[in-house]
Scaffold this active site. Structure first.
Site, PDB file in Angstrom:
ATOM      1  N   GLU A 239       0.833  -1.215   0.000  1.00  0.00           N
ATOM      2  CA  GLU A 239       0.000   0.000   0.000  1.00  0.00           C
ATOM      3  C   GLU A 239       0.860   1.255   0.000  1.00  0.00           C
ATOM      4  OE1 GLU A 239      -1.999  -0.346   3.735  1.00  0.00           O
ATOM      5  OE2 GLU A 239      -3.375  -1.896   3.070  1.00  0.00           O
TER       6      GLU A 239
ATOM      7  N   TYR B 121       5.474  18.577  10.622  1.00  0.00           N
ATOM      8  CA  TYR B 121       6.436  17.483  10.820  1.00  0.00           C
ATOM      9  C   TYR B 121       7.880  17.975  10.894  1.00  0.00           C
ATOM     10  CZ  TYR B 121       2.554  14.848   8.616  1.00  0.00           C
ATOM     11  OH  TYR B 121       1.347  14.313   8.265  1.00  0.00           O
TER      12      TYR B 121
ATOM     13  N   CYS C 282      -0.805  34.842   9.157  1.00  0.00           N
ATOM     14  CA  CYS C 282      -0.526  35.420  10.468  1.00  0.00           C
ATOM     15  C   CYS C 282      -0.265  34.341  11.499  1.00  0.00           C
ATOM     16  CB  CYS C 282      -1.710  36.273  10.912  1.00  0.00           C
ATOM     17  SG  CYS C 282      -2.248  37.376   9.629  1.00  0.00           S
TER      18      CYS C 282
HETATM   19  C1  LIG Z   1      -0.883   6.157   5.228  1.00  0.00           C
HETATM   20  C2  LIG Z   1      -1.034   4.722   4.966  1.00  0.00           C
HETATM   21  C3  LIG Z   1      -0.355   4.120   3.901  1.00  0.00           C
HETATM   22  C4  LIG Z   1       0.598   4.869   3.018  1.00  0.00           C
HETATM   23  O1  LIG Z   1       1.703   5.364   3.685  1.00  0.00           O
HETATM   24  P1  LIG Z   1       2.909   6.015   2.860  1.00  0.00           P
HETATM   25  O2  LIG Z   1       3.912   6.331   3.890  1.00  0.00           O
HETATM   26  O3  LIG Z   1       2.380   7.208   2.173  1.00  0.00           O
HETATM   27  O4  LIG Z   1       3.377   4.964   1.898  1.00  0.00           O
HETATM   28  C5  LIG Z   1      -0.571   2.777   3.676  1.00  0.00           C
HETATM   29  N1  LIG Z   1      -1.402   2.050   4.464  1.00  0.00           N
HETATM   30  C6  LIG Z   1      -2.071   2.596   5.490  1.00  0.00           C
HETATM   31  C7  LIG Z   1      -2.974   1.751   6.301  1.00  0.00           C
HETATM   32  C8  LIG Z   1      -1.910   3.942   5.777  1.00  0.00           C
HETATM   33  O5  LIG Z   1      -2.555   4.479   6.815  1.00  0.00           O
END
Ligand SMILES: *Cc1c(COP(=O)(O)O)cnc(C)c1O
Length: 424
Positions: free
Chosen positions: A273, A316, A344
């Site tokens: 993901e 961050y 501001c």
């Molecule tokens: C945010 C998130 C991602 C992606 O994270 P990246 O650091 O952008 O690759 C994948 N899986 C889940 C469950 C997330 O919350």
């Protein structure tokens, strides 16, 4: 290969000068390189060759419809964290069956919408959510395919605000409580357990935490199978880092080699993901210098892009490279400056203590690696319109999200009836 380079002293996105876009679209704006997006996708597509695996783009990094469609057309599924993102994924053409629904707090109405649309997999993060989904699925008369997201308690060695795989983080179910949760899922009639999920953080620049986490989850998978569960999928999450300054994140090939080795013989279909890694370096934010304000400690370069457009530096402490769009002469002296927006808030800065060639009102600057968690986190604080998003592909470019007009922004609001003023 970089898709953002100087040509004849002018910064280009592929074959288009950023100054040309600025003239037509105005500033600030986000610009995405289709070539860079495709190149990032290809790394993953090549990386999973020979593995039983699929890639679901984590849309929260950049949910622009054109960006999502570009990945979807190349075979990506989508990892979503809201029903809003689900509608974006569907609108971009990603089939529901290729959508994974993640997130720590899904409402019954959202779970219902996801099941009605037919999303392929729901990643569950608590026992309470198992019960809720079971009830919702029962109401609809369907069986929901689920994984349970576990928290492998590894240190991703990233910024505290983007680490997710420690016990003290709100995400996933602790490993030592996971068997209990799976047992509950097994007893609930409207759920079908298909696997285990994890996601340990974001902007990871080494593979070690992934390896440590996979080792722990692999052991859990063995126990779960002994308990009688069918575990066919292992969702490894996202989190791979990109280059903002001088990071050296692993190549996707290196990462996949480690994953392949550690999951060898496990008999699971793998899911990845990635969000940031697919889009981060493919996007920039362009702003124009409003004025330069010399101070006794340092010089402030005030630009028309601000924390409402890109909040990462403020939120961050993120470092983004900043370059003048018109290339400085090699012998040009530099000045120590903060690049700040007009909002501001003292926290409104894009960069601090940078040595940049002298800038003047009207000059354009480019903020690099702004394609992930940039536009999606934008707000209209100070009634500043959301910055438009532009996609470049070769020598073509198109606005994929126009800048709203102030009238459009105001028309979204209402006066209470007792405050209406009758129109003459
Ligand atoms: C945010 C998130 C991602 C992606 O994270 P990246 O650091 O952008 O690759 C994948 N899986 C889940 C469950 C997330 O919350």
């Amino acid at each position: 290969m970089s898709f953002f380079t100087y040509k004849n002293g002018e910064m280009h996105a592929e074959g288009v000068a950023l100054a040309t876009i600025a003239t037509q679209v105005g500033t600030p704006f986000y610009c995405y390189s289709a070539g860079a997006l495709r190149a990032a996708w290809k790394e993953f597509a090549d990386g999973i060759k020979g593995l039983n695996a699929s890639v679901c783009y984590a849309m929260k990094a950049n949910s622009n419809l054109a960006v999502v469609r570009l990945f979807g057309d190349m075979g990506a599924g989508a990892d979503i964290v809201s029903v809003g993102e689900m509608h974006r994924a569907l609108a971009a053409g990603i089939p529901a069956g290729r959508i994974i629904y993640s997130g720590v707090g899904k409402k019954p109405s959202e779970l219902m919408a996801a099941l009605e649309a037919g999303v392929g997999q729901i990643n569950i993060e608590s026992s309470a959510e198992l019960e809720t989904l079971n009830a919702v699925a029962g109401q609809l008369g369907v069986k929901a395919d689920i994984t349970i997201r576990v928290n492998p308690d590894v240190d991703a060695k990233t910024h505290a605000k983007i680490t997710t795989g420690r016990k003290e983080n709100k995400f996933g179910i602790d490993l030592d409580l996971a068997r209990e949760a799976f047992a509950l899922a097994g007893r609930l009639p409207n759920l079908k357990v298909v696997g285990v999920a994890m996601h340990i953080g974001s902007q990871l620049t080494t593979v070690t935490p992934y390896r440590d986490a996979i080792v722990r989850v692999r052991e859990l998978i063995g126990q779960l199978r002994a308990d009688g569960h069918k575990i066919d999928r292992f969702d490894i999450g996202g989190g791979l880092g990109i280059v903002y300054a001088d990071e050296r994140p692993p190549s996707i090939a290196e990462f996949m080699a480690v994953v392949a080795r550690e999951t060898d013989g496990l008999g699971c279909e793998l899911t990845f993901e990635p969000g940031r890694r697919l889009v981060g370096e493919a996007g920039v934010l362009v702003g124009e210098v409003i004025l330069v304000k010399p101070g006794s400690a340092k010089t402030f370069v005030i630009v028309d892009a601000a924390m409402n457009d890109l909040i990462r530096p403020t939120l961050y402490e993120a470092w983004h490279d900043i370059l003048p769009v018109r290339q400085a002469r090699p012998e040009a002296a530099t000045i120590r400056c903060d690049i700040v927006g007009p909002i501001c808030e003292s926290g409104d800065f894009l960069a601090q203590n940078r040595d940049l060639p002298p800038l003047a009102a009207g000059d354009l600057i480019m903020v690099r690696s702004a394609g992930a968690y940039g536009a999606v986190m934008g707000s209209s604080y100070n009634t500043r319109p959301l910055a438009p998003e532009v996609m470049v592909d070769g020598t073509r470019f198109a606005v994929t999200r126009p800048r709203p007009t102030i009238e459009e922004m105001l028309s979204a609001e209402r006066f209470p009836p007792w405050m209406e003023k009758s129109k003459a």
